[in-house]
Write a protein that holds these residues in place. Structure first.
Motif, short mmCIF file in Angstrom:
data_model
loop_
_atom_site.label_atom_id
_atom_site.label_comp_id
_atom_site.label_asym_id
_atom_site.label_seq_id
_atom_site.Cartn_x
_atom_site.Cartn_y
_atom_site.Cartn_z
N ALA A 136 0.85 -1.19 0.00
CA ALA A 136 0.00 0.00 0.00
C ALA A 136 0.89 1.23 0.00
O ALA A 136 2.09 1.16 0.28
CB ALA A 136 -0.92 0.00 1.21
N ALA A 137 0.30 2.38 -0.31
CA ALA A 137 1.04 3.64 -0.27
C ALA A 137 1.00 4.24 1.13
O ALA A 137 2.00 4.73 1.65
CB ALA A 137 0.47 4.62 -1.28
N VAL A 138 -0.16 4.18 1.77
CA VAL A 138 -0.34 4.76 3.11
C VAL A 138 -1.63 4.18 3.69
O VAL A 138 -2.50 3.72 2.96
CB VAL A 138 -0.41 6.31 3.03
N ILE B 110 -7.09 2.30 3.65
CA ILE B 110 -5.84 1.95 2.98
C ILE B 110 -5.86 2.61 1.61
O ILE B 110 -6.87 2.56 0.91
CB ILE B 110 -5.71 0.42 2.83
N VAL B 111 -4.74 3.23 1.23
CA VAL B 111 -4.66 3.91 -0.05
C VAL B 111 -3.60 3.25 -0.91
O VAL B 111 -2.45 3.09 -0.48
CB VAL B 111 -4.36 5.41 0.10
N LEU B 112 -3.97 2.88 -2.12
CA LEU B 112 -3.04 2.36 -3.12
C LEU B 112 -2.88 3.41 -4.21
O LEU B 112 -3.86 4.08 -4.58
CB LEU B 112 -3.57 1.06 -3.75
N THR C 50 -6.55 4.59 -5.12
CA THR C 50 -7.66 3.73 -4.74
C THR C 50 -7.75 3.75 -3.22
O THR C 50 -6.81 3.36 -2.53
CB THR C 50 -7.44 2.28 -5.23
N TRP C 51 -8.88 4.22 -2.70
CA TRP C 51 -9.10 4.34 -1.25
C TRP C 51 -9.99 3.18 -0.81
O TRP C 51 -11.10 3.00 -1.31
CB TRP C 51 -9.76 5.67 -0.91
N ILE C 52 -9.49 2.39 0.14
CA ILE C 52 -10.17 1.17 0.55
C ILE C 52 -10.47 1.24 2.04
O ILE C 52 -9.54 1.37 2.85
CB ILE C 52 -9.30 -0.07 0.25
N THR D 293 -13.42 -10.15 0.46
CA THR D 293 -12.60 -10.34 1.65
C THR D 293 -11.34 -9.49 1.56
O THR D 293 -10.58 -9.62 0.60
CB THR D 293 -12.21 -11.82 1.84
N LEU D 294 -11.14 -8.63 2.55
CA LEU D 294 -9.90 -7.88 2.70
C LEU D 294 -9.19 -8.38 3.93
O LEU D 294 -9.74 -8.36 5.03
CB LEU D 294 -10.19 -6.38 2.83
N GLU D 295 -7.95 -8.85 3.75
CA GLU D 295 -7.14 -9.28 4.88
C GLU D 295 -5.87 -8.43 4.89
O GLU D 295 -5.23 -8.24 3.85
CB GLU D 295 -6.77 -10.76 4.78
#
Length: 229
Positions: free
Chosen positions: A141-143, A151-153, A198-200, A222-224
């Motif tokens: 991830a970026a941050v 989470i930001v990609l 991309t903001w998750i 599913t996000l792990e």
């Protein structure tokens, strides 16, 4: 006069009767004052939590969003990835180019690799159909923002193009402690707006009019997350 003309006439009258003159609604609030140059903004721009507390806050937010969270140290990252993939039952996993995963030799595009029997495929130009046949994706991830659990990609090395984090049904994301900030302004200072961001915030989900939650509508079900540090 038609009903439509009457309604529009009343709207025009109301808009012209405000304290700010024509075009101002009657009860409109005054415009916000422009802060003088160099003045501090009226919102928080930095958090005060230390790294352990930031990681705890981020983990709690992610769990609230129905994400799965694993905590590990830098030396155990690959073993934690193994455990996550085994727990998921994944057999075919796609990797973005440039993924930094100590102890893993990333396969070249078109030359599958393996990790404990799990097929690893580095993305070159995989089609949407080929990505859909993958059991999951591993990215960096970026941050990450602790307060919002976001989470930001930004498509940088180890993150890949946006399709990688949207099409496979399982997203395993690795986040280093140094990438976690407290607040959105801190994250924005680390990001380049011109990149494809991309903001998750948790796995893909939406709700219908009766608030029945449906997951996986526009991304992975599913996000792990593996928090490192």
């Amino acid at each position: 006069m038609s009903a439509r003309d009457e309604v529009l006439g009343r709207v025009r009258t109301a808009l012209g009767a405000g304290p700010g003159g024509p075009g101002t609604p009657p009860h409109a609030a005054p415009p916000p004052a422009t802060p003088p140059p160099g003045a501090a903004p009226a919102y928080r721009t930095r958090g005060e939590l230390g790294t352990p507390a930031l990681l705890d806050l981020l983990a709690g937010r992610l769990i609230d969003y129905r994400s799965q969270v694993r905590r590990t140290g830098p030396a155990e990252v690959l073993d934690t990835v193994r455990a996550a993939l085994a727990g998921r039952g994944a057999r075919r996993v796609v990797l973005p180019p440039g993924l930094d995963l100590p102890g893993l030799d990333q396969p070249q595009p078109g030359q599958p690799g393996s990790l404990d029997g799990v097929g690893l495929f580095t993305d070159g130009s995989l089609s949407a159909q080929e990505l859909d046949r993958m059991d999951g994706v591993i990215t960096r991830a970026a941050v990450a923002i602790a307060e919002t659990g976001t989470i930001v990609l930004d498509a940088g090395p180890g993150q890949g193009r946006r399709a990688l984090s949207l099409i496979p049904d399982y997203h395993l994301c690795l986040i280093d402690a140094g990438q976690v900030v407290a607040l959105v302004p801190e994250a924005m200072a680390r990001l380049t707006p011109g990149r494809p961001l991309t903001w998750i915030s948790g796995p893909s989900a939406t709700s219908d009019i009766e608030l029945d939650r449906v997951e996986g509508v526009h991304g992975p079900r599913t996000l792990e997350v593996i928090l490192i540090g």
